[in-house]
Design a protein around this motif. Structure first.
Motif, PDB file in Angstrom:
ATOM      1  N   THR A  36      -1.817  -6.588   0.550  1.00  0.00           N
ATOM      2  CA  THR A  36      -2.379  -5.353  -0.269  1.00  0.00           C
ATOM      3  C   THR A  36      -3.723  -6.017  -0.934  1.00  0.00           C
ATOM      4  N   GLU A  71      -3.759   1.957  -3.373  1.00  0.00           N
ATOM      5  CA  GLU A  71      -4.842   1.465  -4.173  1.00  0.00           C
ATOM      6  C   GLU A  71      -6.213   2.400  -3.624  1.00  0.00           C
ATOM      7  N   LYS A  72      -6.188   2.542  -2.226  1.00  0.00           N
ATOM      8  CA  LYS A  72      -7.711   3.097  -2.026  1.00  0.00           C
ATOM      9  C   LYS A  72      -7.674   4.497  -1.969  1.00  0.00           C
ATOM     10  N   PHE A  76       1.937   1.369  -3.884  1.00  0.00           N
ATOM     11  CA  PHE A  76       0.862   1.570  -4.543  1.00  0.00           C
ATOM     12  C   PHE A  76      -0.331   1.868  -3.577  1.00  0.00           C
ATOM     13  N   ALA A  95      -8.176  -2.443 -13.428  1.00  0.00           N
ATOM     14  CA  ALA A  95      -7.321  -2.390 -12.334  1.00  0.00           C
ATOM     15  C   ALA A  95      -5.686  -2.948 -12.586  1.00  0.00           C
ATOM     16  N   ALA A 132       2.635   1.140 -10.010  1.00  0.00           N
ATOM     17  CA  ALA A 132       3.078   0.559  -8.711  1.00  0.00           C
ATOM     18  C   ALA A 132       4.545   0.335  -8.969  1.00  0.00           C
ATOM     19  N   THR A 144      -4.153  -5.225  -3.889  1.00  0.00           N
ATOM     20  CA  THR A 144      -3.797  -5.209  -5.359  1.00  0.00           C
ATOM     21  C   THR A 144      -3.412  -6.348  -5.943  1.00  0.00           C
ATOM     22  N   HIS A 151      -6.600  -8.269  -6.815  1.00  0.00           N
ATOM     23  CA  HIS A 151      -7.126  -7.527  -8.063  1.00  0.00           C
ATOM     24  C   HIS A 151      -6.605  -8.277  -9.226  1.00  0.00           C
ATOM     25  N   GLN A 211     -10.720   4.878  -8.578  1.00  0.00           N
ATOM     26  CA  GLN A 211     -10.838   3.455  -8.474  1.00  0.00           C
ATOM     27  C   GLN A 211     -11.257   2.784  -9.703  1.00  0.00           C
ATOM     28  N   ASP A 253       0.730  -1.053  -0.039  1.00  0.00           N
ATOM     29  CA  ASP A 253      -0.044  -0.098   0.057  1.00  0.00           C
ATOM     30  C   ASP A 253       0.809   1.275  -0.136  1.00  0.00           C
ATOM     31  N   ARG A 293      -4.225   0.183 -14.009  1.00  0.00           N
ATOM     32  CA  ARG A 293      -4.008   1.326 -13.115  1.00  0.00           C
ATOM     33  C   ARG A 293      -2.689   0.903 -12.198  1.00  0.00           C
ATOM     34  N   ALA A 294      -2.361  -0.512 -12.177  1.00  0.00           N
ATOM     35  CA  ALA A 294      -1.376  -0.936 -11.494  1.00  0.00           C
ATOM     36  C   ALA A 294       0.014  -0.634 -12.310  1.00  0.00           C
TER      37      ALA A 294
END
Length: 494
Positions: free
Chosen positions: A173, A141-142, A139, A153, A160, A175, A178, A146, A136, A156-157
């Motif tokens: 995490t 994620e929260k 990256f 997802a 990271a 992620t 996901h 979103q 976290d 979006r990563a």
């Protein structure tokens, strides 16, 4: 309010409760759950207890945010307990020869890229073990925008980075899961929710169970708002917008969770005779592959050798526990985490003590105690602020001749509450959440009293500082201004 909730707790009808010959005493279960709900501020709780391939008990207590009774068939999110389901789906694909656990994720997700070249070495097993190196911290994620789907997802990563070489350290995490959900989609050729329904939920008989992409957008109408807790009150609230599929998107019931527990305790064989995965793969999921951490694949092991996984939303919490003697316990509560309450794990432990012949020990109402302490601190901040405002004139007169730099140093500590308020999400995530990411909005769900105290202290201190600076400036201007001649002086000089 808490007492009222406890008084309103009722056991669901006999139709919602399944017993075997060794079922725990119904009244004893009711007492344990009612006592916990009173202490922890949970308006509604659902429970499932199994042993071996038998359902000993399923039931519901209290009410949801619409006022309806919570029963064994009330759909509720199980949050991160969902990771156990995702891990099983990946293991099914591995058994079918479609996935190799120690192969790079890139072999199955060609579009998977992160901002760290070591990411190409992340394996499927490392996603499930939570040892990919993504955290976290690297990256958040929260706090980020979103995604709406597992494919988004993965995209979006790409921002990271890694906190460690893949496979060398355990960092929990969402992620990782996901990405695992998207892997299931790509390898199976089915949307993740469809795969889970056809290959996991329905074969077990979990016909009331689904998984969703994003909260609160995708929640069915039958899933009521959960609650946040503040100053002894449970307040209905919608879950903040979050992508949850693969990590914490499963919606289920106590009855369906009983079937899931049986499958886990029966080496992958459901009560209806359907085999989901091999006994060896169930053991692999339940067992850490490295002594440096206790996490297996979607399951963890506690200090007593018990296999478990909890789940945390900001408006719901859950827990599942497998005991060495063959018991399985699942609990779902419709109130979120907060200071003094990290979920329903304590209730699961009390029920475990009960079913194994022990005497559960009730704890203190920590959630209420913490909030009352924060309320006192908030009131104290107001009183101190008002006192300091009333003393402004004397303060300015006494210090008017001091150098400006010394006055600035004297006033600077009043900026500390503002700095605390700004840094509170990161600070709380590090000190309480084990490095987990949390946004400011989510922090308000987690502990509105903490935010309220920080905000009140900030406003009062900034107000005191501003008024004192204004008073000092006015005092110095008055002292430096030339005297205005009065009328008699003017006449004398003519």
């Amino acid at each position: 309010m808490v007492a009222a909730v406890a008084a309103g707790l009722v056991v669901s009808s006999a139709a919602d409760t399944g017993f075997a010959t060794t079922a725990p005493d119904k009244a004893a279960v009711e007492h344990v759950v009612s006592d916990f709900a009173d202490r922890a501020g949970y308006p509604g709780i659902a429970v499932a207890i199994t042993k071996g391939d038998q359902v000993l008990y399923t039931g519901g207590y209290g009410h949801d945010s619409a006022g309806a009774a919570v029963t064994a068939t009330t759909p509720m999110p199980v949050a991160s307990v969902s990771k156990s389901f995702t891990a099983l789906a990946v293991m099914q694909l591995a058994e079918a020869g479609k996935v190799t656990l120690d192969a790079p994720v890139r072999d199955y997700l060609p579009h998977f890229r992160i901002a760290d070249p070591r990411g190409t070495r992340i394996t499927v097993r490392e996603l499930l073990n939570q040892t990919s190196g993504i955290t976290d911290g690297t990256f958040p994620e929260k706090s980020l925008p979103q995604p709406a789907t597992p494919a988004e997802a993965v995209t979006r990563a790409r921002d990271a980075t890694l906190a460690a070489e893949p496979g060398t350290k355990h960092y929990y995490t969402n992620t990782n899961y996901h990405l695992a959900a998207r892997l299931v989609e790509v390898v199976s050729g089915e949307p993740f929710a469809d795969y889970m329904r056809r290959h996991v939920f329905e074969p077990i008989g979990m016909r009331a169970t689904i998984t969703i992409n994003q909260t609160p957008r995708d929640l069915p109408d039958t899933v009521r708002k959960g609650y946040v807790y503040a100053y002894g009150m449970s307040i209905p609230a919608a879950e903040p917008t979050r992508f949850v599929n693969g990590s914490d998107g499963v919606i289920t019931t106590a009855e369906d969770m009983a079937k899931w527990l049986i499958t886990q305790n029966n080496e992958g064989l459901a009560a209806n005779g359907t085999r989901l995965v091999s006994a060896a793969d169930v053991t692999a999921m339940h067992t850490s592959s490295d002594r440096r951490w206790t996490y297996g694949m979607g399951w963890d092991t506690d200090q007593r050798g018990r296999v478990h996984h909890n789940g945390i939303w900001f408006t719901y919490t859950s827990d599942q526990l497998l005991l060495p003697g063959g018991y399985g316990i699942a609990v779902i509560g419709n109130s979120g985490i907060g200071l003094g309450n990290e979920g329903v794990d304590a209730l699961t432990d009390e029920l475990a003590t009960l079913v194994t012949g022990g005497e559960p020990q009730a704890g203190a109402p920590m959630r209420l105690i913490v909030d009352l302490i924060l309320a006192c601190l908030t009131l104290l901040s107001v009183l101190l602020g008002v006192r300091n405002l009333r003393r402004t004139r004397n303060w300015a007169t006494r210090l008017a001749t001091r150098p400006s730099w010394r006055l600035a140093l004297r006033l600077a500590p009043r900026l500390v509450p503002l700095a605390l308020l700004i840094s509170l999400p990161d600070l709380l995530g590090r000190l309480v959440g084990g490095g987990r990411d949390i946004s400011f909005v989510q922090l308000c769900y987690y502990s509105a009293p903490l935010v309220a105290w920080s905000a009140v202290a900030t406003v009062m201190n900034i107000g005191v500082m501003t008024i004192r600076v204004v008073a000092l400036v006015r005092g110095r201007r008055s002292a430096e201004a030339p005297p205005v001649p009065d009328g008699s002086t003017q006449l004398a000089t003519r």
